[in-house]
Design a protein around this motif. Structure first.
Motif, PDB file in Angstrom:
ATOM      1  N   ASN A  95       0.820  -1.208   0.000  1.00  0.00           N
ATOM      2  CA  ASN A  95       0.000   0.000   0.000  1.00  0.00           C
ATOM      3  C   ASN A  95       0.853   1.258   0.000  1.00  0.00           C
ATOM      4  O   ASN A  95       0.536   2.235  -0.668  1.00  0.00           O
ATOM      5  N   ARG A  96       1.948   1.228   0.764  1.00  0.00           N
ATOM      6  CA  ARG A  96       2.762   2.432   0.879  1.00  0.00           C
ATOM      7  C   ARG A  96       3.711   2.598  -0.288  1.00  0.00           C
ATOM      8  O   ARG A  96       3.817   3.672  -0.870  1.00  0.00           O
ATOM      9  N   LYS A  97       4.442   1.516  -0.658  1.00  0.00           N
ATOM     10  CA  LYS A  97       5.547   1.669  -1.610  1.00  0.00           C
ATOM     11  C   LYS A  97       5.232   1.200  -3.025  1.00  0.00           C
ATOM     12  O   LYS A  97       5.698   1.805  -3.986  1.00  0.00           O
ATOM     13  N   LEU A  98       4.491   0.108  -3.156  1.00  0.00           N
ATOM     14  CA  LEU A  98       4.332  -0.458  -4.498  1.00  0.00           C
ATOM     15  C   LEU A  98       3.168   0.160  -5.256  1.00  0.00           C
ATOM     16  O   LEU A  98       3.316   0.593  -6.390  1.00  0.00           O
ATOM     17  N   ASP A  99       2.005   0.219  -4.620  1.00  0.00           N
ATOM     18  CA  ASP A  99       0.814   0.664  -5.336  1.00  0.00           C
ATOM     19  C   ASP A  99       0.953   2.064  -5.947  1.00  0.00           C
ATOM     20  O   ASP A  99       0.591   2.259  -7.111  1.00  0.00           O
ATOM     21  N   PRO A 100       1.486   3.073  -5.189  1.00  0.00           N
ATOM     22  CA  PRO A 100       1.598   4.402  -5.812  1.00  0.00           C
ATOM     23  C   PRO A 100       2.461   4.382  -7.060  1.00  0.00           C
ATOM     24  O   PRO A 100       2.089   4.953  -8.093  1.00  0.00           O
ATOM     25  N   LYS A 101       3.608   3.671  -7.000  1.00  0.00           N
ATOM     26  CA  LYS A 101       4.514   3.617  -8.152  1.00  0.00           C
ATOM     27  C   LYS A 101       3.845   2.907  -9.329  1.00  0.00           C
ATOM     28  O   LYS A 101       3.884   3.375 -10.471  1.00  0.00           O
ATOM     29  N   ALA A 102       3.219   1.751  -9.042  1.00  0.00           N
ATOM     30  CA  ALA A 102       2.593   0.974 -10.114  1.00  0.00           C
ATOM     31  C   ALA A 102       1.444   1.751 -10.741  1.00  0.00           C
ATOM     32  O   ALA A 102       1.282   1.766 -11.962  1.00  0.00           O
ATOM     33  N   THR A 103       0.656   2.405  -9.892  1.00  0.00           N
ATOM     34  CA  THR A 103      -0.487   3.162 -10.407  1.00  0.00           C
ATOM     35  C   THR A 103      -0.016   4.313 -11.291  1.00  0.00           C
ATOM     36  O   THR A 103      -0.605   4.589 -12.349  1.00  0.00           O
ATOM     37  N   ALA A 104       1.059   4.991 -10.880  1.00  0.00           N
ATOM     38  CA  ALA A 104       1.567   6.116 -11.671  1.00  0.00           C
ATOM     39  C   ALA A 104       1.958   5.645 -13.073  1.00  0.00           C
ATOM     40  O   ALA A 104       1.571   6.265 -14.074  1.00  0.00           O
ATOM     41  N   ILE A 105       2.692   4.536 -13.145  1.00  0.00           N
ATOM     42  CA  ILE A 105       3.113   4.032 -14.459  1.00  0.00           C
ATOM     43  C   ILE A 105       1.898   3.597 -15.277  1.00  0.00           C
ATOM     44  O   ILE A 105       1.778   3.912 -16.466  1.00  0.00           O
ATOM     45  N   ARG A 106       0.970   2.886 -14.630  1.00  0.00           N
ATOM     46  CA  ARG A 106      -0.203   2.389 -15.361  1.00  0.00           C
ATOM     47  C   ARG A 106      -1.021   3.549 -15.928  1.00  0.00           C
ATOM     48  O   ARG A 106      -1.392   3.544 -17.091  1.00  0.00           O
ATOM     49  N   LYS A 107      -1.253   4.566 -15.100  1.00  0.00           N
ATOM     50  CA  LYS A 107      -2.038   5.730 -15.539  1.00  0.00           C
ATOM     51  C   LYS A 107      -1.358   6.403 -16.730  1.00  0.00           C
ATOM     52  O   LYS A 107      -2.005   6.750 -17.714  1.00  0.00           O
ATOM     53  N   ARG A 108      -0.031   6.563 -16.632  1.00  0.00           N
ATOM     54  CA  ARG A 108       0.692   7.234 -17.720  1.00  0.00           C
ATOM     55  C   ARG A 108       0.595   6.421 -19.013  1.00  0.00           C
ATOM     56  O   ARG A 108       0.321   6.964 -20.081  1.00  0.00           O
ATOM     57  N   LEU A 109       0.774   5.095 -18.907  1.00  0.00           N
ATOM     58  CA  LEU A 109       0.733   4.260 -20.104  1.00  0.00           C
ATOM     59  C   LEU A 109      -0.663   4.227 -20.703  1.00  0.00           C
ATOM     60  O   LEU A 109      -0.826   4.252 -21.924  1.00  0.00           O
ATOM     61  N   GLU A 110      -1.668   4.180 -19.827  1.00  0.00           N
ATOM     62  CA  GLU A 110      -3.045   4.135 -20.339  1.00  0.00           C
ATOM     63  C   GLU A 110      -3.404   5.446 -21.036  1.00  0.00           C
ATOM     64  O   GLU A 110      -4.055   5.442 -22.085  1.00  0.00           O
TER      65      GLU A 110
END
Lengths: 542, 115
Positions: free
Chosen positions: B94-109
């Motif tokens: 919740n603290r370290k992985l999700d924010p990073k993964a979400t940022a990349i996913r949002k940018r790619l989408e």
């Protein structure tokens, strides 16, 4: 899932002398009626392949976690572990620890990455960046092998459970019950698809865990909620403190000790390779929900195994090992006898019905997994070469359900009285040897190739089966399947200690010797997708 | 429905470039630096326990409290460590992985939708 206890279960011939079979049948009937209504309601939305195979990916993490617990906690892990602790003491407890700790492999290494890269089956993930046909065929074969082994063990167990709980002794009566269980399962899976199966598993998990919890409180209440005095009473009843210590079952010889290590290896690595467990991760909308599923499953399964520890020692203390062994179902009668002792015929009826519901839910989960794998991996991708329509694929899946259901019924009838308990341990060993190495390599090792995957899967599957064939399970002992012959050249009943390292080794060797290079774009896509969830399959919007 | 799960998306994304991007390398490093050591730790701890239960019967028979033995204590500690690792992983994600993964996913989408 205890190798030895199911044997005794399968060998049980007499009817139980306690309780009223009609109460047991009545409560089970109520369960069937309720679940049928739920399945019918859930099935009204089954339109697409994602609905049928993955429940529209619309379950929440909590729902799916409960269903995972329902899928995972088989009748053998309830009746078997309670009985094993009651009779063999500490060694029975060792199983439950392996079954629980194994979930960390799924949580840390598999669940989310799998959800992000796959669609319906395990083979989707394994063949993502490798050559579709060979990898899909190998993955489908090992999926079907695990499902069939597990299914046969459950169906054979159903027949024995009948004699234990319903008082039906004769072969005809038992066969009839197997037919009823099989037919119900076909109806659930055919009509309800993954949605219906999931709801059956959720209802069953709630009943099983609630039932075990109530019994645990009742046992502890008898000892003033003092666990130490419960242990003291169990020691007194057994007449030896050995039941508090390891070794009663596995400490007999060096071979049995090694056998236990082999079993522990298969348990801890097999869970995250069980296809019917993996398929459950596709029923949630996102990887985050897949994570929540595992977390919830770990809490439920962990709590349940803690209950079985109390129930096992409680049965030892309140019933006594001799009385349990003398009862019709042997070791497996510990939990039903304890229920009768604590709550009379009504609690016994409830626990018996839960045990049946358990078998039903587990076989339904196995059947839909096997059907999905055949229709999606073998038919659509290999036979029809990707040119099949979703309608055609689902038609094939439904037919496969019927074929597997009929096979399970016939197998269950044929396996009555046979020593088939090794099948559950074999299913875990195959999952740990044929599936897990390839899953981990394809998720984490860039240089993994098609040849490595095929070598690892084929090598893991065939070595596990061959080692079982040439083990004391098949021949050489009075308890073997073929007691008259002796071709047991492998001394252990559990092949994991050889087949798992072998499969990891073959995956590495096949890859480094492979002259073909895999597509670097696919490999990059898989890695980016697995960690970020970009392009992952979305929930179906109705 | 297509049978190759990857064919329906990703046409507008250069995955190799993405795989080597600083952002993704960082995410992968964060993920692996948690899950690998944790996996090694719990497997070692589990097999240490299995070996003790299998070969160190005397040690496992030591009474800790009342009738409560070392074996039961270590067994229950396996439950505790499993629950603790689960909780730690959830909090880490919740603290370290999700924010990073979400940022990349949002940018790619967004990048894919823009094409």
């Amino acid at each position: 899932m205890n190798v030895n206890t199911l044997t005794i279960l399968a060998a049980a011939q007499e009817s139980t002398k306690v309780g009223n079979p009609w109460v047991n049948i009545g409560i089970f009937g109520i369960f069937v009626a309720i679940t049928l209504i739920v399945v019918l309601k859930a099935s009204s939305n089954n339109k697409t392949a994602a609905d049928y195979y993955a429940g529209g990916r619309s379950f929440t993490g909590t729902q799916n976690g409960t269903a995972i617990a329902g899928d995972y906690l088989s009748a053998a892990s309830f009746l078997g572990i309670v009985g094993a602790i009651a009779i063999n003491g500490y060694d029975g407890f060792l199983y439950s620890i392996g079954f629980l700790v194994a979930w960390l492999v799924a949580l840390l290494l598999v669940a989310e990455l799998l959800r992000n890269t796959g669609k319906f089956t395990m083979a989707d993930v394994l063949s993502f960046r490798l050559k579709q046909r060979p990898v899909r065929i190998a993955a489908a074969i090992s999926t079907l092998a695990v499902c069939v082994f597990y299914l046969l063990a459950q169906m054979a167990g159903a027949g024995a459970l009948v004699s234990l709980l319903l008082g039906i002794d004769d072969r005809l009566g038992q066969s009839l019950v197997i037919v009823v269980v099989g037919a119900l399962m076909i109806v659930y899976v055919l009509i309800g698809g993954m949605k219906g199966t999931t709801w059956v598993q959720i209802i069953k998990a709630c009943l099983l865990i609630a039932g075990a919890f109530i019994m645990t409180i009742m046992v502890l209440a008898q000892f003033g909620f003092n666990f130490s005095s419960l242990l003291g009473a169990a020691v007194e009843s057994a007449g030896t403190t050995d039941i508090l210590n390891p070794g009663m079952q596995y400490g007999k010889s060096d071979t049995s000790r090694l056998d236990f290590i082999s079993l522990a290896l298969a348990l801890v690595l097999g869970t995250a390779g069980l296809p019917h467990v993996l398929m459950r991760f596709y029923t949630v909308p996102t990887a985050k929900e897949a994570r929540k599923s595992v977390v919830w499953a770990i809490w439920l399964i962990g709590a349940f195994y803690l209950f079985t520890l109390v129930l096992g020692y409680g049965a030892g203390a309140l019933i006594g090992a001799d009385k349990i062994k003398a009862a019709p179902g042997g070791v497996n009668s510990a939990a039903p006898l304890l229920a009768f002792e604590l709550g009379g015929p009504l609690l016994l009826g409830l626990i018996s019905a839960v045990a049946f519901a358990t078998i039903l839910a587990v076989v339904a989960g196995l059947t839909i997994t096997a059907a999905a794998s055949f229709a999606h991996d073998v038919y659509a991708s290999v036979i029809a070469k990707g040119k099949s329509s979703p309608e055609k694929e689902m038609k094939v899946a439904r037919r496969t359900v019927i074929v597997i259901g009929v096979f399970a019924i016939l197998g269950g009838i044929g396996a009555q009285g046979q020593n088939v308990a090794f099948l559950v341990a074999l299913a875990f060993a195959v999952a740990a040897s044929a599936n897990l190495p390839t899953i981990l390599y394809s998720l984490f090792w860039k240089k993994f190739t098609t040849q490595g995957a095929v070598w690892s899967m084929v090598g893991g599957l065939s070595s596990a089966i061959l080692l079982i064939v040439f083990s004391p399970v098949m021949s050489g002992l009075p308890t073997s399947m073929i007691p008259g012959a002796d071709f047991a050249i492998f001394p252990l009943a559990n092949p994991g200690i050889v087949s798992i390292p072998l499969a990891f080794f073959l995956g590495w060797l096949g890859s480094v010797l492979d002259k073909n290079v895999e597509d670097p774009i696919k490999s990059a896509e898989m890695e980016v997708r697995s960690l970020t969830g970009v392009g992952a399959e979305k929930a179906v919007d109705h | 429905m297509s049978t190759t799960p990857e064919s329906d998306i990703g046409t507008g994304i250069d995955f190799i470039k993405e795989q080597n991007s600083e952002e993704f390398v960082e995410l992968r490093k964060t993920h692996r630096s948690f899950v690998f050591p944790m996996a090694v730790f719990f497997l070692l701890w589990y097999f240490a326990y299995v070996l003790l239960a299998d070969y160190a019967h005397e040690f496992m028979s030591i009474k800790v409290w009342g009738n409560f033995t070392m074996g039961l204590l270590l067994g229950l500690l396996q439950f505790v460590s499993t629950f603790a690792i689960t909780a730690a992983y959830v909090s880490f994600s919740n603290r370290k992985l999700d924010p990073k993964a979400t940022a990349i996913r949002k940018r790619l989408e967004a990048q894919e939708a823009g094409e």
